[in-house]
Design a protein around this motif. Sequence first.
Motif, PDB file in Angstrom:
ATOM      1  N   PHE A   1       2.898  15.159   9.215  1.00 48.77           N
ATOM      2  CA  PHE A   1       4.180  15.128   8.503  1.00 48.77           C
ATOM      3  C   PHE A   1       5.224  14.397   9.357  1.00 48.77           C
ATOM      4  O   PHE A   1       5.092  14.307  10.572  1.00 48.77           O
ATOM      5  CB  PHE A   1       4.716  16.545   8.239  1.00 48.77           C
ATOM      6  CG  PHE A   1       3.784  17.452   7.476  1.00 48.77           C
ATOM      7  CD1 PHE A   1       2.659  16.958   6.825  1.00 48.77           C
ATOM      8  CD2 PHE A   1       4.039  18.811   7.399  1.00 48.77           C
ATOM      9  CE1 PHE A   1       1.803  17.801   6.126  1.00 48.77           C
ATOM     10  CE2 PHE A   1       3.184  19.674   6.710  1.00 48.77           C
ATOM     11  CZ  PHE A   1       2.067  19.160   6.074  1.00 48.77           C
TER      12      PHE A   1
ATOM     13  N   GLN B   1       0.841  -1.173   0.000  1.00 49.69           N
ATOM     14  CA  GLN B   1       0.000   0.000   0.000  1.00 49.69           C
ATOM     15  C   GLN B   1       0.884   1.233   0.000  1.00 49.69           C
ATOM     16  O   GLN B   1       1.806   1.350   0.808  1.00 49.69           O
ATOM     17  CB  GLN B   1      -0.850  -0.013   1.252  1.00 49.69           C
ATOM     18  CG  GLN B   1      -2.062   0.843   1.125  1.00 49.69           C
ATOM     19  CD  GLN B   1      -3.171   0.283   2.000  1.00 49.69           C
ATOM     20  OE1 GLN B   1      -3.171  -0.907   2.305  1.00 49.69           O
ATOM     21  NE2 GLN B   1      -4.073   1.123   2.399  1.00 49.69           N
ATOM     22  N   GLU B   2       0.600   2.144  -0.893  1.00 52.16           N
ATOM     23  CA  GLU B   2       1.443   3.311  -0.971  1.00 52.16           C
ATOM     24  C   GLU B   2       1.227   4.199   0.246  1.00 52.16           C
ATOM     25  O   GLU B   2       0.102   4.427   0.653  1.00 52.16           O
ATOM     26  CB  GLU B   2       1.124   4.064  -2.260  1.00 52.16           C
ATOM     27  CG  GLU B   2       2.328   4.778  -2.792  1.00 52.16           C
ATOM     28  CD  GLU B   2       2.098   5.291  -4.198  1.00 52.16           C
ATOM     29  OE1 GLU B   2       1.926   4.465  -5.092  1.00 52.16           O
ATOM     30  OE2 GLU B   2       2.066   6.508  -4.357  1.00 52.16           O
ATOM     31  N   GLN B   3       2.293   4.643   0.849  1.00 53.77           N
ATOM     32  CA  GLN B   3       2.179   5.444   2.060  1.00 53.77           C
ATOM     33  C   GLN B   3       2.977   6.723   1.911  1.00 53.77           C
ATOM     34  O   GLN B   3       3.990   6.903   2.555  1.00 53.77           O
ATOM     35  CB  GLN B   3       2.696   4.673   3.280  1.00 53.77           C
ATOM     36  CG  GLN B   3       2.208   3.267   3.356  1.00 53.77           C
ATOM     37  CD  GLN B   3       2.852   2.507   4.500  1.00 53.77           C
ATOM     38  OE1 GLN B   3       3.381   3.078   5.437  1.00 53.77           O
ATOM     39  NE2 GLN B   3       2.793   1.195   4.437  1.00 53.77           N
ATOM     40  N   ARG B   4       2.513   7.590   1.053  1.00 51.55           N
ATOM     41  CA  ARG B   4       3.231   8.834   0.835  1.00 51.55           C
ATOM     42  C   ARG B   4       3.075   9.724   2.058  1.00 51.55           C
ATOM     43  O   ARG B   4       1.980  10.061   2.463  1.00 51.55           O
ATOM     44  CB  ARG B   4       2.637   9.521  -0.397  1.00 51.55           C
ATOM     45  CG  ARG B   4       3.234  10.869  -0.706  1.00 51.55           C
ATOM     46  CD  ARG B   4       4.452  10.690  -1.593  1.00 51.55           C
ATOM     47  NE  ARG B   4       4.785  11.938  -2.303  1.00 51.55           N
ATOM     48  CZ  ARG B   4       5.612  12.845  -1.819  1.00 51.55           C
ATOM     49  NH1 ARG B   4       6.156  12.672  -0.638  1.00 51.55           N
ATOM     50  NH2 ARG B   4       5.898  13.915  -2.525  1.00 51.55           N
ATOM     51  N   THR B   5       4.189  10.078   2.642  1.00 49.68           N
ATOM     52  CA  THR B   5       4.171  10.959   3.804  1.00 49.68           C
ATOM     53  C   THR B   5       5.076  12.141   3.505  1.00 49.68           C
ATOM     54  O   THR B   5       6.156  11.969   2.964  1.00 49.68           O
ATOM     55  CB  THR B   5       4.683  10.215   5.049  1.00 49.68           C
ATOM     56  OG1 THR B   5       3.865   9.070   5.262  1.00 49.68           O
ATOM     57  CG2 THR B   5       4.617  11.085   6.272  1.00 49.68           C
TER      58      THR B   5
ATOM     59  N   ARG C   1       7.766  14.653   4.230  1.00 51.72           N
ATOM     60  CA  ARG C   1       8.899  14.719   5.154  1.00 51.72           C
ATOM     61  C   ARG C   1       9.492  16.124   5.156  1.00 51.72           C
ATOM     62  O   ARG C   1       9.699  16.713   4.100  1.00 51.72           O
ATOM     63  CB  ARG C   1       9.984  13.714   4.734  1.00 51.72           C
ATOM     64  CG  ARG C   1       9.619  12.273   5.033  1.00 51.72           C
ATOM     65  CD  ARG C   1      10.555  11.304   4.332  1.00 51.72           C
ATOM     66  NE  ARG C   1      11.928  11.330   4.840  1.00 51.72           N
ATOM     67  CZ  ARG C   1      12.346  10.597   5.864  1.00 51.72           C
ATOM     68  NH1 ARG C   1      11.528   9.793   6.482  1.00 51.72           N
ATOM     69  NH2 ARG C   1      13.594  10.668   6.254  1.00 51.72           N
TER      70      ARG C   1
END
Lengths: 139, 346
Positions: free
Chosen positions: A38, A5-9, A11
Motif C-alpha cells: 500500500f 497500464q493501470e496501476q491501482r494502488t 492508498r
Amino acid sequence: MSADQEQRTIRCLVAKVGLDGHDRGAHVISRAFRDAGFEVIYSGLHRAPEEIVQATVQEDVDVLGISILSGAHDTLVPEIIDGLEEYDAFEDTLILVGGIIPDDDEAELKELGVSEVFGPGASMEQMVEYVRENVPEKE
Amino acid sequence: MSDLIDELLAGKHRALARVITKIEDRRSGHRDLVSQLHQHTGNADVIGVTGSPGSGKSTLVDKMAATYRDRGLTVGVIAIDPSSPFTGGAVLGDRIRMGSNIGDMDVFFRSMSARGSLGGLSTATTDAVKALDAFGKDKIIIETVGAGQNEIDIVKTADTVMVLVPPGSGDDVQMLKAGILEIGDIFVVNKADLDGANRTVQELREMLDYSDGAILQSSGHHGAGSMEGTDGLQIEAESEGWDPEIIETIAQRGEGVDEVLDTLDSHATYLDDSGERERQARTRYAEEIRTLVREDVNDLMAEELDHRGGMDAYLDDVVTRETDPYTVADELVGPLADCVRDRRKE
C-alpha cells in the motif's frame, strides 16, 4: 513499460489526532501496510481533525486509519466524519479506528460510519486482509 | 466523465483529488480527462524543488507555501517519494512537514510515490501539474529527492528549478558528479546556520562560475556569508542568460524564504521577457508528444506480439540461433511501417 497500464494502488492515511503521543502502533501499522504494497501517508503526531480531513480529501486515500489512545474518540471521530461529509469524501473512504475503545463506544462509532475498530490484540494480517477485502471501489 | 472536469474547474477539491488519482493509476479514461484539461492550463508558475534527502526540501516547501498564501496566492504541491521496488508499497512522509498550512484548503498538497519500476512517473507528474493548473493554482511546487535521472526528468517539467544543497555536502567533485549544476536556476543553501554553510556557498559559486565558462572572478562583491545582501538580484543583468542565484535559508525558522520567493519571481519575469518560457514550453510539449507516441506505439506492438503468440515463441528461435533480435524486430514493426507509408502516398 507503458504509461497506460493501470496501476491501482491502495492508498492509506494513518492518522494521529488530538493530544495523544502514542505513535508506536501507528508506525508499526504504517510499515505493515507499506510491506503489503500500500501507499501510506503518515500524518505525524498531534493533528487536528481538520488537518486529517484536509489530508484525506487532498490525498484521495482509500483508507483512513485513525489511531486514538487518548480516549477522546467520541469527540474527534465525529468531527472528522463531519469534515469528510462536507467535502464529499465520506462515502468512498474506508474509515478504521485503532486504539483502546470501549465496546459501547465501538457500537457508537460504527453507527457514525466507522467500518471497523481494531483494539489490542488485532493482528497485522487481519488488518491488511480487512483493508484488501473492504477497500471501496472508486469510480 | 466530463462532470468531473466541470467540478474541478468549478473549484471542488474532491474532484481535483480524484482526477489526480485517475492520472496516477493510469485509470481508463484518464487520457480524455487530461486532454480536456489542457486548454485550461498555462496560468501557473511551476517550480521544481530537488535536493538530497534531509536537505530540508519539505520544510522549505511548507514555508514557501505559507508565504505565498500570505501574499494572497494559491498553491499546489506535489511531493514525490520513492516506493519499494519489491512490494510497491511506500510511506509518504512529506506531509508531516506541512505544519504551516493546517486546514488551509487553498494549499493543495498531494503525495505521490514512484510506483516501483513502471515508468511514466514524469508523465503522471506532468499531468497532475496540469490538473492543479486548470484548477487555478497560482504556484505549483513539485518536490522530489534529487537522486537520479528519473528525478531530474521530473524537475525538468518545471519552469524554474531550485536545488537545495545542505552545508558540508562534500567537495567540488561531488557537486560536479551529481550533475545538478546544469539543471538548477536557483541554488538554496539551506540550514545556513550550520557550520560549513559559508564554504558550501563559496564552492557553489566557484562551480557555477566555471560552468559559465567565465574566468573565475575573485568573489569579492558577492562573497559568501552575505545573508542580508540583496546582491542576488543584480547579478543577472550582466549577461542575457540567467545566471543561477545562490540563496541562504534557514527554512525551519522561515529565514530567507521571502528572498527565495522574490528570486523565483524574478526568474519568472526573466522567462517571460527573454522568450525563454515559450521556448521551454515548446520543448516540453515536444517531449511530451514524443513520449506519448513512443508509449502508444509500444502498446500497439505489445498487442501485436501477444497476437502472434507472445515473446516466448520468438525467444526460442533466437536462443537456437534460427533468427536474431533485429530480424524479429523488423518482422514485427515492418507491417506497421508499410501500413503508415502506404497511407502517406494516398
